[in-house]
Design a protein around this motif. Structure first.
Motif, PDB file in Angstrom:
ATOM      1  N   PHE A 222       0.841  -1.203   0.000  1.00  0.00           N
ATOM      2  CA  PHE A 222       0.000   0.000   0.000  1.00  0.00           C
ATOM      3  C   PHE A 222       0.876   1.254   0.000  1.00  0.00           C
ATOM      4  CE2 PHE A 222      -2.248   3.392   2.230  1.00  0.00           C
ATOM      5  CZ  PHE A 222      -3.424   3.463   1.500  1.00  0.00           C
ATOM      6  N   HIS A 223       1.925   1.249   0.825  1.00  0.00           N
ATOM      7  CA  HIS A 223       2.835   2.391   0.916  1.00  0.00           C
ATOM      8  C   HIS A 223       3.557   2.608  -0.419  1.00  0.00           C
ATOM      9  CE1 HIS A 223       6.098   4.520   3.535  1.00  0.00           C
ATOM     10  NE2 HIS A 223       5.529   5.325   2.672  1.00  0.00           N
TER      11      HIS A 223
ATOM     12  N   LEU B 132       1.265   4.115  -2.899  1.00  0.00           N
ATOM     13  CA  LEU B 132       1.052   5.525  -2.569  1.00  0.00           C
ATOM     14  C   LEU B 132       2.210   6.370  -3.084  1.00  0.00           C
ATOM     15  CD1 LEU B 132      -0.985   7.313  -0.983  1.00  0.00           C
ATOM     16  CD2 LEU B 132       0.484   7.005   0.999  1.00  0.00           C
TER      17      LEU B 132
ATOM     18  N   ILE C  20      -2.264   5.053  -5.913  1.00  0.00           N
ATOM     19  CA  ILE C  20      -3.369   5.317  -4.996  1.00  0.00           C
ATOM     20  C   ILE C  20      -3.646   6.817  -5.032  1.00  0.00           C
ATOM     21  CG2 ILE C  20      -4.075   5.283  -2.572  1.00  0.00           C
ATOM     22  CD1 ILE C  20      -2.493   2.717  -2.285  1.00  0.00           C
TER      23      ILE C  20
ATOM     24  N   GLU D  59      -4.727  10.713  -4.288  1.00  0.00           N
ATOM     25  CA  GLU D  59      -4.349  11.656  -3.241  1.00  0.00           C
ATOM     26  C   GLU D  59      -5.319  11.679  -2.064  1.00  0.00           C
ATOM     27  OE1 GLU D  59      -1.643  13.823  -3.124  1.00  0.00           O
ATOM     28  OE2 GLU D  59      -0.850  12.753  -4.848  1.00  0.00           O
TER      29      GLU D  59
ATOM     30  N   VAL E 193      -6.738   9.309  -0.542  1.00  0.00           N
ATOM     31  CA  VAL E 193      -6.561   8.184   0.375  1.00  0.00           C
ATOM     32  C   VAL E 193      -5.206   8.314   1.071  1.00  0.00           C
ATOM     33  CG1 VAL E 193      -6.671   5.676   0.584  1.00  0.00           C
ATOM     34  CG2 VAL E 193      -7.884   6.809  -1.266  1.00  0.00           C
ATOM     35  N   ARG E 194      -5.001   9.397   1.712  1.00  0.00           N
ATOM     36  CA  ARG E 194      -3.735   9.660   2.403  1.00  0.00           C
ATOM     37  C   ARG E 194      -3.842   9.252   3.871  1.00  0.00           C
ATOM     38  NH1 ARG E 194       0.258  13.409  -0.114  1.00  0.00           N
ATOM     39  NH2 ARG E 194      -0.010  12.715  -2.240  1.00  0.00           N
TER      40      ARG E 194
ATOM     41  N   CYS F 151       3.333  10.332   3.701  1.00  0.00           N
ATOM     42  CA  CYS F 151       3.732   8.966   3.352  1.00  0.00           C
ATOM     43  C   CYS F 151       4.134   8.833   1.896  1.00  0.00           C
ATOM     44  CB  CYS F 151       2.604   7.990   3.675  1.00  0.00           C
ATOM     45  SG  CYS F 151       2.361   7.758   5.440  1.00  0.00           S
ATOM     46  N   SER F 152       3.718   9.770   1.061  1.00  0.00           N
ATOM     47  CA  SER F 152       4.057   9.687  -0.358  1.00  0.00           C
ATOM     48  C   SER F 152       5.405  10.345  -0.667  1.00  0.00           C
ATOM     49  CB  SER F 152       2.970  10.351  -1.196  1.00  0.00           C
ATOM     50  OG  SER F 152       2.828  11.701  -0.815  1.00  0.00           O
TER      51      SER F 152
END
Length: 122
Positions: free
Chosen positions: A63-64, A67, A72, A74, A76-77, A85-86
């Motif tokens: 998932f990370h 991102l 994924i 923006e 869904v941060r 995290c991005s």
């Protein structure tokens, strides 16, 4: 190696840690104790104890990575406080990031645990 790498990035290089990195560490750090205790001498149940940690850690790492890659959206941060995290803090060889290192580590552990389980069954 993953635990040492995480400690090196955080404590020696003083790189900021995002929320998803902390979650990945939560699932990686106990493996430092579980795997040696269950593999030397070998205990069949070590796979049962370690595999759930590896699978959940892998899901968070993937998932990370998605991102960071922008797959994924923006909206869904998960990181609303602190470092985003991005954000790419390190990029070696033009593609190797910390989230990708985590995906590789969890994938390797998963493969080794599955092989260990299959070898002990046969």
């Amino acid at each position: 190696m993953s635990t040492l790498g995480a400690l090196f990035f955080g404590e020696v290089m003083k790189l900021p840690t995002c929320v998803l990195c902390w979650y990945q560490r939560i699932f990686m750090f106990p493996l430092v104790l579980i795997l040696p205790a269950g593999l030397f001498p070998f205990d069949r149940k070590v796979v049962r104890y370690a595999l759930p940690l590896v699978v959940v850690g892998w899901l968070i790492a993937v998932f990370h990575q998605l991102l960071v890659l922008g797959v994924i959206p923006e909206e869904v941060r998960p990181c609303t406080q602190g470092i985003p995290c991005s954000q790419t803090v390190i990029e070696w060889f033009g593609f190797l990031t910390i989230p990708l290192l985590s995906v590789i580590a969890f994938s390797t552990l998963f493969a080794l645990l599955v092989v260990t389980h299959l070898r002990r069954q046969g």
